[in-house]
Design a protein around this motif. Structure first.
Motif, PDB file in Angstrom:
ATOM      1  N   THR A  34       0.830  -1.217   0.000  1.00  0.00           N
ATOM      2  CA  THR A  34       0.000   0.000   0.000  1.00  0.00           C
ATOM      3  C   THR A  34       0.859   1.260   0.000  1.00  0.00           C
ATOM      4  O   THR A  34       0.367   2.339   0.317  1.00  0.00           O
ATOM      5  N   GLN A  35       2.126   1.117  -0.349  1.00  0.00           N
ATOM      6  CA  GLN A  35       3.075   2.245  -0.357  1.00  0.00           C
ATOM      7  C   GLN A  35       3.055   2.994   0.986  1.00  0.00           C
ATOM      8  O   GLN A  35       3.107   4.231   1.038  1.00  0.00           O
ATOM      9  N   GLY A  36       2.931   2.247   2.058  1.00  0.00           N
ATOM     10  CA  GLY A  36       2.996   2.855   3.395  1.00  0.00           C
ATOM     11  C   GLY A  36       1.706   3.497   3.859  1.00  0.00           C
ATOM     12  O   GLY A  36       1.639   4.060   4.943  1.00  0.00           O
ATOM     13  N   GLU A  37       0.636   3.416   3.030  1.00  0.00           N
ATOM     14  CA  GLU A  37      -0.625   4.055   3.428  1.00  0.00           C
ATOM     15  C   GLU A  37      -1.325   3.274   4.532  1.00  0.00           C
ATOM     16  O   GLU A  37      -2.040   3.840   5.346  1.00  0.00           O
ATOM     17  N   VAL A  38      -1.170   1.951   4.539  1.00  0.00           N
ATOM     18  CA  VAL A  38      -1.788   1.124   5.587  1.00  0.00           C
ATOM     19  C   VAL A  38      -0.673   0.594   6.480  1.00  0.00           C
ATOM     20  O   VAL A  38       0.149  -0.212   6.059  1.00  0.00           O
ATOM     21  N   LYS A  39      -0.641   1.104   7.719  1.00  0.00           N
ATOM     22  CA  LYS A  39       0.326   0.601   8.700  1.00  0.00           C
ATOM     23  C   LYS A  39      -0.482  -0.025   9.825  1.00  0.00           C
ATOM     24  O   LYS A  39      -1.054   0.680  10.650  1.00  0.00           O
ATOM     25  N   MET A  40      -0.541  -1.347   9.793  1.00  0.00           N
ATOM     26  CA  MET A  40      -1.355  -2.046  10.790  1.00  0.00           C
ATOM     27  C   MET A  40      -0.591  -2.180  12.096  1.00  0.00           C
ATOM     28  O   MET A  40       0.580  -2.549  12.096  1.00  0.00           O
ATOM     29  N   GLY A  41      -1.255  -1.921  13.191  1.00  0.00           N
ATOM     30  CA  GLY A  41      -0.658  -2.176  14.498  1.00  0.00           C
ATOM     31  C   GLY A  41      -0.866  -3.635  14.871  1.00  0.00           C
ATOM     32  O   GLY A  41      -1.669  -4.338  14.233  1.00  0.00           O
ATOM     33  N   PRO A  42      -0.178  -4.106  15.924  1.00  0.00           N
ATOM     34  CA  PRO A  42      -0.339  -5.508  16.326  1.00  0.00           C
ATOM     35  C   PRO A  42      -1.786  -5.858  16.697  1.00  0.00           C
ATOM     36  O   PRO A  42      -2.252  -6.959  16.424  1.00  0.00           O
ATOM     37  N   GLY A  43      -2.504  -4.909  17.278  1.00  0.00           N
ATOM     38  CA  GLY A  43      -3.898  -5.158  17.673  1.00  0.00           C
ATOM     39  C   GLY A  43      -4.785  -5.392  16.470  1.00  0.00           C
ATOM     40  O   GLY A  43      -5.578  -6.348  16.427  1.00  0.00           O
ATOM     41  N   THR A  44      -4.647  -4.525  15.452  1.00  0.00           N
ATOM     42  CA  THR A  44      -5.463  -4.681  14.237  1.00  0.00           C
ATOM     43  C   THR A  44      -5.091  -5.974  13.531  1.00  0.00           C
ATOM     44  O   THR A  44      -5.957  -6.723  13.057  1.00  0.00           O
ATOM     45  N   LEU A  45      -3.782  -6.253  13.469  1.00  0.00           N
ATOM     46  CA  LEU A  45      -3.314  -7.451  12.764  1.00  0.00           C
ATOM     47  C   LEU A  45      -3.880  -8.714  13.412  1.00  0.00           C
ATOM     48  O   LEU A  45      -4.512  -9.547  12.735  1.00  0.00           O
ATOM     49  N   TYR A  46      -3.676  -8.858  14.706  1.00  0.00           N
ATOM     50  CA  TYR A  46      -4.101 -10.116  15.332  1.00  0.00           C
ATOM     51  C   TYR A  46      -5.607 -10.162  15.605  1.00  0.00           C
ATOM     52  O   TYR A  46      -6.188 -11.246  15.688  1.00  0.00           O
TER      53      TYR A  46
END
Lengths: 287, 125
Positions: B43-55
């Motif tokens: 996403t060219q850095g537009e989406v930076k998921m945190g650990p909470g969102t990821l898991y």
């Protein structure tokens, strides 16, 4: 637990703090995913430190704090809140105590001068304090807001229209927390205004509830606590404004005085939390 | 996504986080941090998921049967054996295709309505 040997100190401290903060998630989610989440955060910290140093680590903390606030709420919402109203009120009391402590630590840490190894007055802990101050203060504000929600549930039915002050206080605390995180990302943006306006309204709302509470005696004891906790911040702002209007000069208060007032106020808030969690006899009367 | 379904369309539209995770796993199994990096890169850095969102997303995707945790662990000399690896399930692959198809149709509509602009030429496509 994974090994963190060889990592820079900010990474080690950040991961330790993150692991402690994972306690905010529901226990089932934490048991299943807490360890991999801490691993991912550790990897992200290493990369941030390697590529952008302290600034990148602060930005990572700001993003992670927001992510944590959002996903903790999501996990409780999607998993169903398996707790009674009484249990929530009791937990919110503990949240208020912890929040007051974290905010105080965060406030003191955020006001430490930037670490400089050549300055004798600069302490080694400042390296950590510079990074952790804003996230700790933001988390403290969120927990204090949870405490105010607990007070709303506990005393709302008897408080009449003044319950609105508790609701306003809770929302303002969250706004202030967002401002604090924003400030951590961009110091020149509107985060500073959000942070202070949120604090002003949160404490004003608590003081206004405190005025009503003095008359209605809603708490089982220590009925002066809400007013004592809330009155000084809006009081000093109004006093400063009045002083500036009448004399044309700004009221310059030493930092130590501010720190003492914060300490006093947060002790009062912790006292409110203690009352909230230790009042089981009256819990059945909660709405 | 608490209820499992075998009909991909029943799960659409996907949230950006779920779509990006499925896309990251499209070319093979990955662990959490690798997924996070690939999403950021895609996403060219537009989406930076945190650990909470990821898991949080991984938990719901496992529950819906879109992904599976790999039983095999990598060689511990090559990677941390405590890392958990995930791969797409059959349903996950079908849902990814269906969502990509849906998005592609949306883009076609945007092109038909002259919404998309090619910056180099400065004209509508």
């Amino acid at each position: 637990m994974f090994k963190a040997a060889g990592d820079p100190q900010p990474v080690i401290y950040s991961v330790q703090l993150y692991r402690a903060l994972l306690a905010a998630y529901p226990s089932e989610f934490r048991t299943n995913y807490g360890e991999p989440m801490a691993q991912v955060f550790r990897d992200a910290c290493r990369r941030a430190c390697r590529e952008g140093g302290s600034i990148a680590l602060i930005a990572l903390w700001a993003r992670t704090t927001l992510d944590m606030i959002k996903t903790v709420i999501e996990e409780y919402a999607t998993g169903g809140v398996h707790m009674t109203r009484e249990k929530f009120i009791k937990l919110s009391g503990w949240a208020m105590i912890l929040g007051a402590f974290l905010f105080m630590v965060g406030w003191l840490a955020a006001n430490r001068p930037e670490y400089n190894q050549y300055n004798a007055a600069s302490l080694p802990v400042d390296r950590f304090a510079n990074l952790a101050g804003i996230p700790l203060a933001a988390l403290g504000l969120v927990l204090i807001s949870l405490g105010l929600l607990g007070m709303l549930l506990r005393y709302g039915s008897k408080a009449g229209a003044s319950r609105l002050w508790l609701g306003l206080g809770a929302v303002s605390g969250l706004v202030s927390a967002v401002g604090a995180v924003w400030m951590g990302i961009d110091d020149s943006g509107p985060g500073w205004y959000l942070f202070f306006l949120g604090l002003f309204f949160q404490f004003s709302a608590l003081a206004l509830f405190g005025v009503v509470n003095l008359r209605r005696r809603l708490l089982p004891r220590w009925n002066g606590l809400p007013l004592l906790a809330g009155v000084w911040l809006p009081g000093i702002i109004l006093l400063s404004g009045l002083f500036e209007l009448t004399t044309g000069t700004m009221l310059d208060s030493p930092q130590a005085v501010f720190n003492l007032l914060w300490l006093f106020s947060l002790l009062m808030i912790a006292g409110l939390g203690y009352l909230l969690q230790s009042d089981p006899a009256a819990l059945s009367a909660a709405i | 996504m608490p209820v499992k379904t075998n009909i991909p369309e029943g799960l659409l539209p996907l949230t950006p986080a779920v779509f990006n995770i499925l896309l990251a796993l499209a070319d093979g199994e990955k662990h959490g941090y690798a997924i996070m990096l690939e999403v950021e890169q895609n996403t060219q850095g537009e989406v930076k998921m945190g650990p909470g969102t990821l898991y949080g997303s991984i938990k719901r995707m496992l529950g819906a049967g879109l992904i599976e945790e790999s039983d095999e662990r990598p060689d511990p000399t090559l990677d941390d054996e405590r890392r958990r690896y995930y791969h797409l399930s059959g349903l996950g692959q079908r849902v990814l295709v269906a969502e990509a198809d849906r998005l592609s149709r949306q883009v076609s509509i945007a092109q038909l309505k002259h919404v998309l602009i090619i910056p180099e030429w400065g004209r509508h496509v």
